[in-house]
Design a protein around this motif. Structure first.
Motif, short mmCIF file in Angstrom:
data_model
loop_
_atom_site.label_atom_id
_atom_site.label_comp_id
_atom_site.label_asym_id
_atom_site.label_seq_id
_atom_site.Cartn_x
_atom_site.Cartn_y
_atom_site.Cartn_z
N VAL A 1 -34.05 -39.11 0.01
CA VAL A 1 -33.00 -39.46 -0.43
C VAL A 1 -32.05 -40.35 1.10
CG1 VAL A 1 -31.36 -38.22 -0.12
CG2 VAL A 1 -31.28 -40.33 -1.80
N SER A 2 -32.09 -42.16 0.83
CA SER A 2 -30.92 -42.50 1.80
C SER A 2 -30.18 -43.29 0.86
CB SER A 2 -32.22 -43.95 2.57
OG SER A 2 -32.83 -43.41 3.73
N TYR A 3 -29.40 -43.34 1.55
CA TYR A 3 -27.90 -43.19 0.42
C TYR A 3 -27.48 -44.35 1.42
CZ TYR A 3 -27.32 -38.46 -1.28
OH TYR A 3 -27.98 -37.70 -1.85
N ARG A 4 -27.03 -45.23 -0.20
CA ARG A 4 -26.74 -47.11 0.08
C ARG A 4 -24.99 -47.13 -0.24
NH1 ARG A 4 -31.43 -51.28 -1.69
NH2 ARG A 4 -32.50 -50.56 -0.14
N GLU A 5 -24.38 -45.98 -0.76
CA GLU A 5 -23.34 -45.99 -1.37
C GLU A 5 -22.92 -44.91 -1.08
OE1 GLU A 5 -22.37 -48.91 -2.77
OE2 GLU A 5 -23.92 -49.99 -2.69
N ALA B 1 -28.83 -47.28 -5.98
CA ALA B 1 -28.45 -48.05 -4.90
C ALA B 1 -28.68 -47.12 -3.92
CB ALA B 1 -27.01 -48.52 -4.96
N ASN B 2 -29.28 -45.84 -4.30
CA ASN B 2 -30.47 -45.09 -3.91
C ASN B 2 -31.23 -45.49 -2.78
OD1 ASN B 2 -27.55 -43.81 -2.68
ND2 ASN B 2 -28.37 -42.17 -4.68
N ARG B 3 -32.17 -45.60 -2.14
CA ARG B 3 -33.89 -45.94 -1.95
C ARG B 3 -33.91 -43.80 -1.55
NH1 ARG B 3 -36.36 -46.89 3.52
NH2 ARG B 3 -34.01 -46.80 4.28
N PHE B 4 -35.40 -44.30 -1.57
CA PHE B 4 -36.06 -42.91 -2.04
C PHE B 4 -37.96 -43.56 -1.58
CE2 PHE B 4 -33.16 -41.91 -5.60
CZ PHE B 4 -32.73 -40.75 -5.69
N GLU B 5 -38.07 -41.89 -0.92
CA GLU B 5 -38.98 -42.73 0.03
C GLU B 5 -40.22 -41.19 -0.20
OE1 GLU B 5 -40.75 -44.45 2.27
OE2 GLU B 5 -38.88 -46.22 1.85
#
Ligand code: SF4
Length: 93
Positions: free
Chosen positions: A88-92, A11-15
Protein backbone atom coordinates in the motif's frame (compact mmCIF):
# COMPACT_ATOMS: atom_id res chain seq x y z
CA UNK A 1 -16.01 18.42 4.40
CA UNK A 2 -13.94 15.54 5.84
CA UNK A 3 -13.51 12.42 3.76
CA UNK A 4 -15.30 9.22 4.76
CA UNK A 5 -13.31 6.07 5.54
CA UNK A 6 -14.37 4.59 2.21
CA UNK A 7 -13.20 7.70 0.36
CA UNK A 8 -9.86 7.61 2.18
CA UNK A 9 -9.34 3.94 1.36
CA UNK A 10 -10.16 4.61 -2.28
CA UNK A 11 -7.38 7.20 -2.37
CA UNK A 12 -4.71 4.62 -1.55
CA UNK A 13 -2.62 2.98 -4.22
CA UNK A 14 -1.74 -0.72 -4.12
CA UNK A 15 1.03 -2.50 -5.96
CA UNK A 16 0.05 -6.15 -5.84
CA UNK A 17 2.70 -8.85 -5.66
CA UNK A 18 1.07 -11.61 -7.69
CA UNK A 19 4.01 -13.98 -7.17
CA UNK A 20 4.44 -13.85 -3.39
CA UNK A 21 1.33 -13.19 -1.27
CA UNK A 22 2.39 -11.59 2.01
CA UNK A 23 -0.46 -13.25 3.92
CA UNK A 24 -1.02 -17.00 3.99
CA UNK A 25 -3.62 -18.75 6.15
CA UNK A 26 -3.13 -22.27 7.47
CA UNK A 27 -6.70 -23.35 6.72
CA UNK A 28 -6.68 -26.43 8.95
CA UNK A 29 -5.30 -24.59 11.96
CA UNK A 30 -7.53 -21.58 11.38
CA UNK A 31 -10.56 -23.85 11.17
CA UNK A 32 -9.65 -25.82 14.30
CA UNK A 33 -9.06 -22.62 16.31
CA UNK A 34 -12.08 -20.75 15.02
CA UNK A 35 -9.90 -17.94 13.68
CA UNK A 36 -12.12 -17.09 10.73
CA UNK A 37 -14.73 -14.88 12.43
CA UNK A 38 -11.98 -13.10 14.36
CA UNK A 39 -10.00 -12.25 11.23
CA UNK A 40 -13.12 -11.11 9.41
CA UNK A 41 -14.10 -8.90 12.36
CA UNK A 42 -10.79 -7.12 12.97
CA UNK A 43 -9.55 -6.34 9.46
CA UNK A 44 -10.39 -2.73 8.57
CA UNK A 45 -9.87 -3.41 4.87
CA UNK A 46 -12.16 -6.43 4.52
CA UNK A 47 -9.29 -8.65 3.40
CA UNK A 48 -10.75 -11.77 5.01
CA UNK A 49 -14.01 -13.52 4.24
CA UNK A 50 -15.34 -16.98 4.94
CA UNK A 51 -16.86 -19.27 2.37
CA UNK A 52 -17.53 -23.00 2.55
CA UNK A 53 -15.48 -23.37 5.73
CA UNK A 54 -12.47 -21.71 4.08
CA UNK A 55 -10.97 -18.29 4.73
CA UNK A 56 -10.47 -16.24 1.59
CA UNK A 57 -7.66 -13.69 1.68
CA UNK A 58 -7.82 -10.72 -0.69
CA UNK A 59 -4.35 -9.61 0.32
CA UNK A 60 -4.16 -7.02 -2.44
CA UNK A 61 -6.23 -4.63 -0.30
CA UNK A 62 -4.14 -5.04 2.86
CA UNK A 63 -3.33 -1.80 4.72
CA UNK A 64 -0.38 -3.45 6.52
CA UNK A 65 -1.71 -2.48 9.95
CA UNK A 66 -0.79 -5.83 11.51
CA UNK A 67 -4.01 -6.21 13.48
CA UNK A 68 -4.79 -9.67 12.10
CA UNK A 69 -1.32 -10.90 13.04
CA UNK A 70 -1.78 -9.60 16.58
CA UNK A 71 -5.05 -11.44 17.15
CA UNK A 72 -4.60 -14.64 15.13
CA UNK A 73 -3.98 -17.90 17.00
CA UNK A 74 -0.28 -18.84 16.83
CA UNK A 75 0.55 -20.50 13.52
CA UNK A 76 -2.78 -19.81 11.87
CA UNK A 77 -1.40 -16.91 9.87
CA UNK A 78 1.87 -16.27 8.11
CA UNK A 79 2.20 -12.53 7.68
CA UNK A 80 5.11 -10.39 6.55
CA UNK A 81 5.42 -7.02 4.88
CA UNK A 82 5.20 -7.13 1.09
CA UNK A 83 8.45 -7.22 -0.83
CA UNK A 84 10.03 -3.90 -1.72
CA UNK A 85 8.02 -1.93 -4.26
CA UNK A 86 4.79 -3.76 -3.40
CA UNK A 87 1.97 -3.07 -0.98
CA UNK A 88 0.00 0.00 0.00
CA UNK A 89 0.94 3.64 -0.59
CA UNK A 90 -1.12 6.05 1.47
CA UNK A 91 -2.28 9.19 -0.22
CA UNK A 92 -4.61 10.57 2.45
CA UNK A 93 -4.57 10.83 6.22
FE1 SF4 B 1 -6.33 -6.46 7.38
FE2 SF4 B 1 -4.50 -5.06 8.70
FE3 SF4 B 1 -4.30 -7.72 8.52
FE4 SF4 B 1 -3.89 -6.20 6.38
S1 SF4 B 1 -2.63 -6.26 8.25
S2 SF4 B 1 -5.09 -8.08 6.45
S3 SF4 B 1 -5.38 -4.57 6.71
S4 SF4 B 1 -5.90 -6.57 9.59
Amino acid sequence: MPLTVTERLAANRFEVDEEEPHIVVDQDLARSTGAGPLLVAVCPAGVYSERDDEIDVEYAACLECGTCLAVAPPGALTWRYPRGGFGVSYREG
